[in-house]
Design an enzyme around this catalytic site. Sequence first.
Site, PDB file in Angstrom:
ATOM      1  N   ASP A 286       0.854  -1.180   0.000  1.00 12.40           N
ATOM      2  CA  ASP A 286       0.000   0.000   0.000  1.00 12.40           C
ATOM      3  C   ASP A 286       0.892   1.233   0.000  1.00 12.40           C
ATOM      4  OD1 ASP A 286      -2.046   1.815   0.314  1.00 12.40           O
ATOM      5  OD2 ASP A 286      -2.238   1.493   2.471  1.00 12.40           O
TER       6      ASP A 286
ATOM      7  N   ASP B 291       0.549   5.229   0.078  1.00 12.15           N
ATOM      8  CA  ASP B 291      -0.469   6.238   0.336  1.00 12.15           C
ATOM      9  C   ASP B 291       0.227   7.559   0.620  1.00 12.15           C
ATOM     10  OD1 ASP B 291      -2.466   7.785   2.012  1.00 12.15           O
ATOM     11  OD2 ASP B 291      -3.639   6.015   1.463  1.00 12.15           O
TER      12      ASP B 291
ATOM     13  N   ASP C 283       3.599   1.339   3.102  1.00 14.98           N
ATOM     14  CA  ASP C 283       3.113   1.218   4.474  1.00 14.98           C
ATOM     15  C   ASP C 283       3.428  -0.208   4.925  1.00 14.98           C
ATOM     16  OD1 ASP C 283       1.720   0.910   6.807  1.00 14.98           O
ATOM     17  OD2 ASP C 283      -0.163   1.729   6.052  1.00 14.98           O
TER      18      ASP C 283
END
Length: 415
Positions: A102, A104, A319
Amino acid sequence: MHVAEEIGLARSIQVQERFSEYYRKHSVNIIPPSLIRQREFGFILLREGIMLRHKSFGNLGALRSFLASTTPSDVYYSSAYYEKPEAGMKEKGWVGADLVFDIDADHIPTPCNKVHDRWICSNCGFAGLGACPDKCPSCEGARFDSNTWTCEACLESAKDETRKLLRILTEDFGLGDDELSVYYSGNRGYHVHVESKSIHLLDSTTRKEIADYIIGLGFTAELHGLTGKDRIMIEPLSERTGWRARIASGIKEFLTQANNRDLEKLGLAKNVIDFLIKNKQIILGRLSGKGWIDVKGVGAKSWSKIIDWIADRQASKIDTVVTTDIHRLIRLGGSLHGKTGFKKVEVSVSSLDQFDPLKEAVAFRDGQMIVDITEAPKFRVGYTHYGPFKNVSHKELPTAAAVFLLCKGAAQVVE
Ligand SMILES: [Zn+2]
Ligand SMILES: [Zn+2]
């Protein structure tokens, strides 16, 4: 308090109607995960505002009709495969899991996040700009409410991090394009899913090691034996992959473009900076060789500063919590993001450079809505820029732009 609650409710009813229409008319957009029967599904229900978990579906048709009838604001499925996906966590029977990354904007220190992101400590109310700190500076609490924006510059940074991740996964881990799927999340980032027999059974500790490698945790030039007295180790990419080769190509790229200010940022001494600038072409010429390269005038400490800075730039800011979690729920491809009204869409690896999330992820392409806008910075949906807005009444906007503001909590529908 009452007024705020009523406004919140009115907003959710308008958004609810659009989301419901999307899942009734466009459920063909839903991208089913492989082995759908073995996945756990989770939903945030728009009307009730609660999370529903431990659901499973025998086939795609059942999932699509569930979405059409319940209208969730967000839809998730497990990266894991289970024997009994509907059972409680302990009884599910873990069979394996995809490897998920992920990226972000929340985890990327972009210069603009100080402009458009705010946080407030849930414990003491202390507030600040930019990304949430790990701990509240006032009370050391770790829970925050945040208000973030989906901004073009942040999306571009997230795309850069995704490119770096894909390079590491293919070059260093030898994964093929057919084992990787890339998605725009529908809000502020990208997801990369790896589905491969070789990673299926990896435990959490092993996934942590993969994540640490990708973020370059603990990487130092010294530990890798890349610097010596007035010399530096150059290991060309053609002969090797991995961090040593990545650093070698990074040094040449960096020195080619670097000016005085770039070098000052690294904390190099003035005489070293002057030497590097004055002898740039000669040094670059030497660095095209391989093995130990002598550069009298730049000591081991200065090379270490340069290399450690390059390592930080070449690492991908994933992440790590998401990658390590072998029970993670991840957003379903083709479903809507409750904070934007955009959909999570797949991007082919080869077209990532040209991919424009603010065009491709637009879910609501018809109609107009009239809204009262409290506050919003300038933003783009499709080809059109909107705003900035501050206390604007009765503004007619295309549905996608209006839903975006409604989802962000920045507008209300005018009845
Ligand atoms: Zn606090
Ligand atoms: Zn931004």
